[in-house]
Scaffold this motif. Structure first.
Motif, PDB file in Angstrom:
ATOM      1  N   HIS A 195     -35.341 -36.261   0.567  1.00 18.08           N
ATOM      2  CA  HIS A 195     -35.223 -34.877   1.413  1.00 18.08           C
ATOM      3  C   HIS A 195     -35.855 -35.194   2.711  1.00 18.08           C
ATOM      4  O   HIS A 195     -36.629 -34.104   3.284  1.00 18.08           O
ATOM      5  N   CYS A 216     -28.053 -34.688   2.502  1.00 15.90           N
ATOM      6  CA  CYS A 216     -29.263 -33.969   1.818  1.00 15.90           C
ATOM      7  C   CYS A 216     -29.099 -32.435   1.719  1.00 15.90           C
ATOM      8  O   CYS A 216     -28.963 -32.003   2.673  1.00 15.90           O
ATOM      9  N   CYS A 239     -32.637 -39.240  -3.284  1.00 12.60           N
ATOM     10  CA  CYS A 239     -32.804 -38.466  -2.096  1.00 12.60           C
ATOM     11  C   CYS A 239     -34.304 -38.040  -2.105  1.00 12.60           C
ATOM     12  O   CYS A 239     -34.814 -37.423  -2.942  1.00 12.60           O
TER      13      CYS A 239
HETATM   14 ZN   LIG Z   1     -31.979 -34.385  -0.477  1.00 12.90          ZN
END
Ligand SMILES: [Zn+2]
Ligand SMILES: Nc1nc2c(ncn2[C@@H]2O[C@H](COP(=O)(O)OP(=O)(O)OP(=O)(O)O)[C@@H](O)[C@H]2O)c(=O)[nH]1
Ligand SMILES: [Mg+2]
Length: 374
Positions: free
Chosen positions: A269, A275, A267
Motif C-alpha cells: 500500500h 492498491c 501489496c
Molecule cells: Zn494495497
C-alpha cells in the motif's frame, strides 16, 4: 509457599513485594535458576524462600527467588512481564505531540502483546486548546483506542485515569519529559518519584532510569486490592526493533478492511498498482497514513541494511570439506593479503602464462605450487 511480584532490579538482586503481606524483600536469584538461564524482569510473579525480616538496602527484609511463575506475556522494550494494559503517554507541548511516536509505540505493543489493550494518554493539557485535543480524539476514538486528556499540573483527568487503571497491571510508556513520573506522583500520594525540575525543557532529560512497579491505591476503597502501574524510562522510537514490512498494515485497524481489496496479496500500500488503500486514502486520517508509510519505509531500510551486512559476513567465510556427506564446516576466509594462491588458481595462471607465451605443459611442470589455503 511465599509468592510475590518483582518490582525492579536492585543491588544485585530484585525487590519483590509479597502477595500476602505486601512486605518488600530484597531477593537474589537462586544460583540454579541462573544456571538454567531463567530470566526475571519487573512484573514477574515469583516464589520466594529463606525469608528474613529486618532492614536491608531499600527493603524490609531478604529472601531468595526460587522459581518464576508462569508469565502471561513479556514486552521487550522496556522489559516488563504480565501486563494487562499499556498507556502510551505523550505531552501535547513540551515536548510537542508527535503522531508518529504514538503510532509506532502502538504497532510495537500490539505486535509484542497480542491481547493487551492500549490507551493514548495526552498529558500537559494545560498547555493546549480544547479543539486541538478533540481533533486528536477524533482520529483515535473511531479506531477503538481510548484517548485520555490529563494534566499532572492541574490534576485534570487524574481520577478518570485512576478508574481506567483499576485493578489491572498497567504501564506508562513514552518519550522522556512527557510527565509519566509526574502522573504517577499524583496517583500515589507520598511516592515522590524524581521528576525533571526544568519545566520548560522541550526534550526530556531521562530522569527515570529503570522500570519499577507501584501499587495504585483505590481512593474509594483503600483496603481493597489495587492495580499496578509501571513507571519506565523515556525512550525514542529509534530504539525499537523494526517489524516485518508486511506485518505493519495489520496493526492499523483502518487499513485492514481496505487492504483485503488490493489487487495483489503482498501489496504494501505504498506505490503498488491496483492498491485499494491508495485509492481510498481520503478515508484514512492523513497523520495515520503518514505514520504507516514511515514505519514501512524504516522497516524496509532496516531489512535491506541487515541483508547487506549478513552478505558481507558471508563473503568473509567459506565452506570447506564434507564432500557429498554434507558435513562441511564454515571457516573465515583469509584476507587477500595473507592468502597463498590455491593449486587451481596457480594452474589457471600457469595455463594463461603458457598460452600467452606458447609454452608446452611438459616443459614447465615445476611451476606447480602447493595449496596452502584451507
Ligand atoms: Zn494495497
Ligand atoms: N505544564 C505541565 N508540565 C508538566 C505536566 N506534567 C509534567 N510536567 C513537567 O514536565 C517535566 C517532565 O516530567 P517527568 O514526570 O519527569 O517526565 P517523564 O515522562 O517521567 O520523563 P523521563 O523520566 O525522563 O522519561 C517536569 O518538569 C514536570 O514538572 C503537566 O501536566 N503540565
Ligand atoms: Mg520519569
Amino acid at each position: 509457599m511465599i509468592t510475590g511480584k518483582v518490582l525492579r532490579r536492585h543491588a544485585g538482586g530484585y525487590l519483590v513485594q509479597t502477595t500476602e503481606t505486601n512486605t518488600i524483600l530484597l531477593c537474589p536469584l537462586r544460583a540454579r535458576l541462573k544456571k538454567e538461564g531463567v530470566s526475571v524482569v519487573t512484573g514477574d510473579d515469583v516464589e520466594v524462600s529463606e525469608v528474613e525480616l529486618g532492614q536491608v538496602s531499600g527493603a524490609q527484609g531478604s529472601g531468595v527467588i526460587t522459581a518464576r511463575l508462569t508469565r502471561r506475556n513479556l514486552l521487550t522494550r522496556p522489559y516488563l512481564a504480565n501486563l494487562d494494559q499499556v498507556f502510551i503517554v505523550q505531552s501535547i507541548r513540551q515536548p510537542e505531540w508527535n503522531p508518529l511516536l504514538s503510532d509506532r509505540y502502538l504497532v510495537n505493543v500490539q505486535l509484542e502483546l497480542d491481547a493487551v489493550r492500549s490507551f493514548i494518554c495526552i498529558n500537559k493539557c494545560d498547555l493546549a486548546e480544547e479543539d486541538e485535543l478533540e481533533a486528536l480524539r477524533k482520529i483515535y476514538k473511531p479506531l477503538d483506542y481510548e484517548v485520555l486528556f490529563v494534566s499532572a499540573k492541574t490534576g485534570r483527568g487524574i481520577e478518570d485515569l485512576r478508574q481506567h487503571l483499576g485493578k489491572q497491571s498497567s504501564m506508562f510508556i513514552g518519550p522522556s519529559g512527557v510527565g509519566k513520573s509526574s502522573l504517577i506522583n499524583l496517583l500515589i500520594p507520598d511516592l515522590n518519584l524524581k521528576v525533571d525540575l526544568n519545566e520548560e525543557l522541550q526534550v526530556g532529560r531521562h530522569t527515570t532510569t529503570y522500570c519499577e512497579l507501584y501499587k495504585v491505591p483505590d481512593k474509594q476503597n483503600p483496603s481493597s486490592d489495587s492495580g499496578w502501574i509501571a513507571d519506565t524510562p523515556g525512550f525514542n522510537i529509534g530504539e525499537l526493533s523494526h517489524p516485518e514490512p508486511k506485518d505493519v498494515a495489520w496493526q492499523f485497524p483502518e487499513l485492514i478492511p481496505l487492504a483485503q481489496e488490493c489487487k495483489f496479496s503482498n501489496c504494501l500500500h505504498i506505490v503498488e498498482d491496483g492498491c485499494h488503500v491508495l485509492a481510498n486514502l481520503s478515508k484514512i486520517a492523513p497523520s495515520r497514513y503518514e505514520s504507516y508509510a514511515v514505519i514501512v519505509a524504516d522497516a524496509q531500510n532496516a531489512a535491506a541494511a541487515y541483508k547487506e551486512t549478513s552478505q558481507k559476513i558471508d563473503g568473509g567465510s567459506k565452506k570447506v570439506g564434507g564432500g557429498s556427506t554434507g558435513k562441511s564446516r564454515v571457516i573465515p576466509r583469509l584476507n587477500e593479503r595473507f592468502r597463498t594462491n590455491s593449486r587451481r588458481k596457480e594452474k589457471q595462471n600457469l595455463n594463461d602464462y603458457r598460452r600467452s607465451n606458447s609454452i608446452d605443459s611438459d616443459e614447465e611442470s615445476e611451476l606447480d605450487s602447493t595449496d596452502t589455503e584451507q
